[in-house]
Each structure stands twice: as C-alpha cells, then as structure tokens.
Scaffold this active site. Sequence first.
Site, PDB file in Angstrom:
ATOM      1  NE  ARG A 101      -3.121   0.743  -0.702  1.00 16.55           N
ATOM      2  CZ  ARG A 101      -3.407   0.879  -1.981  1.00 16.55           C
ATOM      3  NH1 ARG A 101      -3.045   1.976  -2.633  1.00 16.55           N
ATOM      4  NH2 ARG A 101      -4.036  -0.072  -2.636  1.00 16.55           N
ATOM      5  CE  LYS A 136      -1.799  28.308  -4.128  1.00 18.59           C
ATOM      6  NZ  LYS A 136      -2.915  28.835  -4.930  1.00 18.59           N
ATOM      7  CE  LYS A 168       3.003  34.746  -2.828  1.00 21.51           C
ATOM      8  NZ  LYS A 168       2.264  33.566  -2.292  1.00 21.51           N
ATOM      9  CD  GLU A 197       0.193  38.071  -5.578  1.00 17.75           C
ATOM     10  OE1 GLU A 197       0.045  36.842  -5.527  1.00 17.75           O
ATOM     11  OE2 GLU A 197      -0.062  38.837  -4.614  1.00 17.75           O
ATOM     12  CG  ASP A 218      -3.108  37.251  -8.175  1.00 18.16           C
ATOM     13  OD1 ASP A 218      -3.242  36.029  -8.343  1.00 18.16           O
ATOM     14  OD2 ASP A 218      -3.551  37.853  -7.179  1.00 18.16           O
TER      15      ASP A 218
END
Length: 281
Positions: A101, A136, A168, A197, A218
């Site tokens: 697994r 992310k 940012k 950004e 953005d």
Amino acid sequence: MSDHPLPAGYGAGLLRDALTEDLAGGVDVTSVATIPAGHLSTGRFVSRGHGTVAGLALLLPALAEQLDEVVAAVDDGARVGPGDVLITVTGPTRTLLTLERSALNLLGHLSGVATLTSRWVEAIAGTDAQIRDTRKTTPGLRLAEKYAVRCGGGTNHRMSLSDEALIKDNHVVATGSITAALDAVRAQFPGLACEVECDTLAQVAEAADAGAEMILLDNMDVVTTGEAVRLVGGRSRTEASGGLTLESAREIAMTGVDYLAVGALTHSAPVLDIGLDLGDA
C-alpha cells in the site's frame, strides 16, 4: 528533468517513513498470520488506467532495499494504459504485502501529478509558454511532487523561500510600494532573482520599470493578460496565475506569457490507479 535533482536515498527514506506509520503496532498481523515465513512471490505493479508514470526513480531503489529483485518495465515520463506492467519484483511474500500500500500510494500519487501536468502541457502545445508548478505541495513531498511535474513535461517554481524573492501584496503594503520592496530585497540579497505579484496594469508597469526579473499576473482575464504582456514588452518574464483552467489554458498561453502557474498540479491531482498482482516466484 534537472530543476531540482533527487538526492541519493530520498525515495528509500519516503518509503521507510510510510512503513513506520503502517507498522506502528509492530507487525503486519494479517500477513504474518496468513503467509508462511520464507514464502516467496513475484509481483507486478500494473496500471489500471491511462496516464503518465512518475516515481520510479524514487521507488526502485527503495524497493531494492527490501526485495530480492526489482525490474522496471518503463521509465518515468512514459505513457501507459490499463494492463501495462510498470515494475516486476520478487521477494518474501510477507514483505511484498506489507509494503504494497505504501508503494502504491507513492507511485499512484506521483503518477497522478505527472498525468495532470501532461494534460496541461498538451493543452498549450505549439505556444511558447510553459506549465509551471507552485509551492502548493504536500508537506514532506515537495521534492517528489516537483519531480513528478517534470515527468509530465512541466517546469518548477522555486523549491523554497530562499531560492528567489516573490514580492506579494502584503510585502508591498509593508514597504510602501513595489519599487521600495524590490529595492529592499536587492539591498539585502543582491543578485537574487525577484518576482512581483501584480493585480493591475499600473502595478505591472511599475514592476517592469523597476526591473523585476518576473511579473506574476494575478487572476487576470485573457484580455488583461495580453495587455500586460504588451506593456512589459519583454523587459521581464511573465507568469499567469490564478483562475486558470484546462479549457482556458491555450487562450492564456497565446497572449505571449512565459509561464502558466498551476497549483492544481500538486494539490488536486487525481491518483493514477495502479495495483500489485502477485504470483508464486
């Protein structure tokens, strides 16, 4: 696929950590109870669906530490379909069933990342843009997931907060302006690449005038993205980010942006269904 090389022993460490979770109680009680000690089996890792393989570079040396023989039938980056064999292994049956697994979780997840990436890459084929990941990522799996993105034909964003500066909106608020934020980074970290950004065309103009190496556009629509690219005029690289879909990817790419940043590559990729089929050795 050299954006972030995999260190020696990295995959083996991931598999050991996963097995530590599975064996927190001591042993695999089902396998110990049902499989005689010393029993050997041959197993085949088989794709149950269509996709792009990733993770063999991590898994093969990890399996080789546990089993007698490990042979890959394909390479990372290969396109596979239902019934295609990815790896053939031979070793103690108890060991095979205990690690099954964990090995499938790792291989299926990374192949899912590569598969989704390849779909985005295909969506913009023929343009000059590239598909790029983000930070992310799954905690503890960033290096593996970024490798999987490369297997799918994508390229990597920064690995850590030290690789390059990404200014940012909150950084701009804290310093007063985009130009002030860029000046502050360059004063303390001269020579480090800086990305800014931007939410508006005015911010894009300021970032380009200030010499930002890359400008992140953005959540801009197609028309505004095209205007931003023309405004930059090649002075900075450009990256579209936010609100992107597979359906809109090609239209965005045709504006002339250098990159499409897609967080979904790593945070929302469905696994590629892979199974382990056993037989006597």
